[in-house]
Design a protein around this motif. Structure first.
Motif, PDB file in Angstrom:
ATOM      1  N   UNK A 496       0.811  -1.219   0.000  1.00  0.00           N
ATOM      2  CA  UNK A 496       0.000   0.000   0.000  1.00  0.00           C
ATOM      3  C   UNK A 496       0.844   1.269   0.000  1.00  0.00           C
ATOM      4  N   UNK A 497       2.168   1.135   0.065  1.00  0.00           N
ATOM      5  CA  UNK A 497       3.004   2.322   0.240  1.00  0.00           C
ATOM      6  C   UNK A 497       2.914   3.294  -0.931  1.00  0.00           C
ATOM      7  N   UNK A 498       2.755   2.786  -2.141  1.00  0.00           N
ATOM      8  CA  UNK A 498       2.652   3.671  -3.286  1.00  0.00           C
ATOM      9  C   UNK A 498       1.407   4.552  -3.177  1.00  0.00           C
ATOM     10  N   UNK A 499       0.277   3.958  -2.833  1.00  0.00           N
ATOM     11  CA  UNK A 499      -0.956   4.718  -2.674  1.00  0.00           C
ATOM     12  C   UNK A 499      -0.866   5.678  -1.490  1.00  0.00           C
ATOM     13  N   UNK A 500      -0.316   5.184  -0.367  1.00  0.00           N
ATOM     14  CA  UNK A 500      -0.239   6.016   0.833  1.00  0.00           C
ATOM     15  C   UNK A 500       0.680   7.226   0.632  1.00  0.00           C
ATOM     16  N   UNK A 501       1.682   7.086  -0.195  1.00  0.00           N
ATOM     17  CA  UNK A 501       2.614   8.206  -0.438  1.00  0.00           C
ATOM     18  C   UNK A 501       1.937   9.356  -1.156  1.00  0.00           C
ATOM     19  N   UNK A 502       0.773   9.100  -1.756  1.00  0.00           N
ATOM     20  CA  UNK A 502       0.076  10.147  -2.504  1.00  0.00           C
ATOM     21  C   UNK A 502      -0.934  10.913  -1.646  1.00  0.00           C
ATOM     22  N   UNK A 503      -1.121  10.481  -0.416  1.00  0.00           N
ATOM     23  CA  UNK A 503      -2.102  11.141   0.463  1.00  0.00           C
ATOM     24  C   UNK A 503      -1.575  12.481   0.955  1.00  0.00           C
TER      25      UNK A 503
END
Length: 503
Positions: A496-503
């Motif tokens: 999930x790190x790729x998605x979380x980095x965009x928050x």
């Protein structure tokens, strides 16, 4: 020469006891009771916290329909699905009243609030306003973006605290307060960096904390009214002072929104207070500021501590049962994927997540005794005669933990709810009550529970602070709080790190 007050009091108490004893002999076929029932106090000597466990033990011995006497009050305790169903369906209108208690008199504005109003025109109108104007599906959908935003802010907060101890009780409480207050007034009180708002938030939190504390305080005068005549007024004075604080704070919010109303755009989504202020324009005599304050406070009190506590219990259960957590993560990965965050609309397609929520509500119902009801006329329950004016307590906790109804009732087993739709399983599982006085905020609670727990399961790997199991002891309180606040560690899931980095 004046007769001493104490002498008069003793005579009145003796008369009350004799009348009650005669009353029981006069009415045939009353439900079983417990021996002895002492003069004056009746069965008050039986009361030991937590009450739902005490009543469950007594009912296991004497039966699921039990009539006790708490001082001057008759109290019917039911602890079976069939008895609960009979009270809340066949006798629903008869039990649609609330007992007249000190908290309802002062905090409930002399029994006129949604929570404490007797069944009648005023209550029906308040209920209609709550369900149609404030908590309808349409209105909740309008507030969807607020809940999504608060979910993202929660994820960001946890990312910044990665691998550090997180007080989950505080996290959930602030989340639910922010969600409710943004829907109510458009204000976010916690997690910001505006000093004036932070100060207002402290006042607000203090008022809510006092409300929950005093709501759970035992008031002996409710059962022995003569003590009120003798000047026992400690709790009464505290409630009056609290109500004054509540009025001042929420009147300030109403005035702020009233002043800003002229600058609204037509497309702006109205807060709950703004909706009520619009209704006030067409009917100012009914929609008074006092009525608006009362309704908002009922919704706020019912929609914060209960949901926050349920989420805390759910996470504690998942931490003690990591295999369940992994199964829930796998379900979300398959149904939602890893390219977007869980949304409220996804919960319908996440049956295992719903099973986890139902099992949490079964083990730790936020209203273990529901809110008290009172009979407005004589009726029959389970073949027994129930006199008018009897207070009803539905021991939901006892029903949820009954070994005759549930296999291994003390074990956390979400799979037992596979195939069950929603948060009801007949009257075996009815955590939001049933009938006319059921919780009008069930739809909102289910949305917040599902989406928040879904996000935490999807985005993070969770661990206990040590190898030791989480303590699952309960503390005294109306909403079944956890004795030890849950503290846990989380790390963002690698996938999930790729998605979380965009928050």
């Amino acid at each position: 020469m004046e007769v001493p007050y104490l002498y008069i009091s003793l005579l009145l108490l003796l008369a009350s006891y004799l009348f009650t004893s005669h009353f029981r002999r006069r009415i045939p076929n009353l439900p079983p009771t417990v021996f002895p029932s002492f003069p004056i106090i009746g069965h008050l000597y039986l009361l030991k916290a937590p009450l739902y466990r005490t009543f469950a033990k007594i009912s296991a011995k004497y039966g699921p329909i039990l009539l006790l006497r708490f001082g001057s009050r008759r109290v019917l305790i039911v602890s079976s699905p069939s008895a609960a169903e009979e009270c809340l369906t066949k006798n629903d209108i008869i039990f649609a009243n609330r007992p007249r208690m000190l908290f309802g008199k002062i905090i409930g504005l002399n029994y006129t609030s949604l929570a404490w109003s007797p069944y009648g025109d005023n209550w029906r109108n308040l209920r209609r306003i709550a369900t149609v104007e404030i908590l309808s599906v349409h209105r909740l959908n309008e507030f969807h973006d607020i809940r999504v935003d608060e979910g993202k802010l929660l994820i960001r907060k946890l990312l910044s605290a990665s691998s550090s101890p997180v007080n989950m009780k505080s996290v959930f409480y602030e989340l639910t307060l922010n969600v409710m207050m943004r829907m109510i007034s458009g204000k976010r009180y916690f997690g910001g960096d505006i000093p004036a708002v932070d100060e207002e938030g402290k006042r607000f939190r203090e008022i809510l904390n006092q409300t929950f504390l005093l709501a759970g305080a035992a008031n002996i005068v409710d059962y022995l009214p003569i003590l009120g005549w003798l000047g026992v007024k400690g709790l009464k004075n505290k409630l009056i002072a609290l109500q004054e604080k509540r009025d001042v704070f929420f009147q300030g919010l109403i005035e702020q929104l009233r002043k800003s109303k002229g600058g609204e755009s037509e497309n702006k989504k109205k807060t709950m207070i703004e909706v009520l202020l619009s209704l006030q324009e067409s009917d100012p005599e009914y929609y008074t500021d006092a009525m608006i304050r009362s309704l908002i406070l009922v919704l706020l009190s019912a929609g914060t501590d209960t949901s926050a506590g349920t989420m805390e219990w759910a996470m504690a259960l998942l931490l003690n049962n990591p295999q369940v957590l992994r199964k829930a993560q796998n379900e979300i990965d398959q149904k939602v994927g890893k390219d977007r965050l869980v949304d409220e609309s996804d919960v319908a397609d996440l049956p295992y997540l719903r099973c986890i929520i139902n099992e949490t509500l079964r083990l730790y119902p936020a209203g273990p005794l529901l809110v008290p009801h009172e009979s407005s006329e004589d009726c029959v329950v389970g073949g027994y005669n129930i006199p008018s004016g009897t207070m009803l307590l539905v021991n939901q906790w006892a029903i949820h933990h009954d070994p005759k109804l549930w296999t291994e009732p003390e074990r956390f087993n979400p799979e037992r709810f596979e195939g069950v739709e929603g948060t009801r399983d007949g009257f075996k599982l009815a955590p939001f009550g049933s009938g006319r006085r059921s919780c009008p905020g069930e739809g909102l609670a289910v949305r917040v529970l599902g989406s928040t727990l879904g996000l935490l399961i999807q985005c993070f790997d969770w661990n206990r602070m040590s190898e030791k199991m989480i303590d699952m002891s309960e503390a005294p309180g109306l909403t079944l709080p956890k004795a030890e606040p849950l503290v846990a560690k989380c790390e963002p899931r690698l996938d999930m790190q790729n998605l979380l980095s965009q928050l």
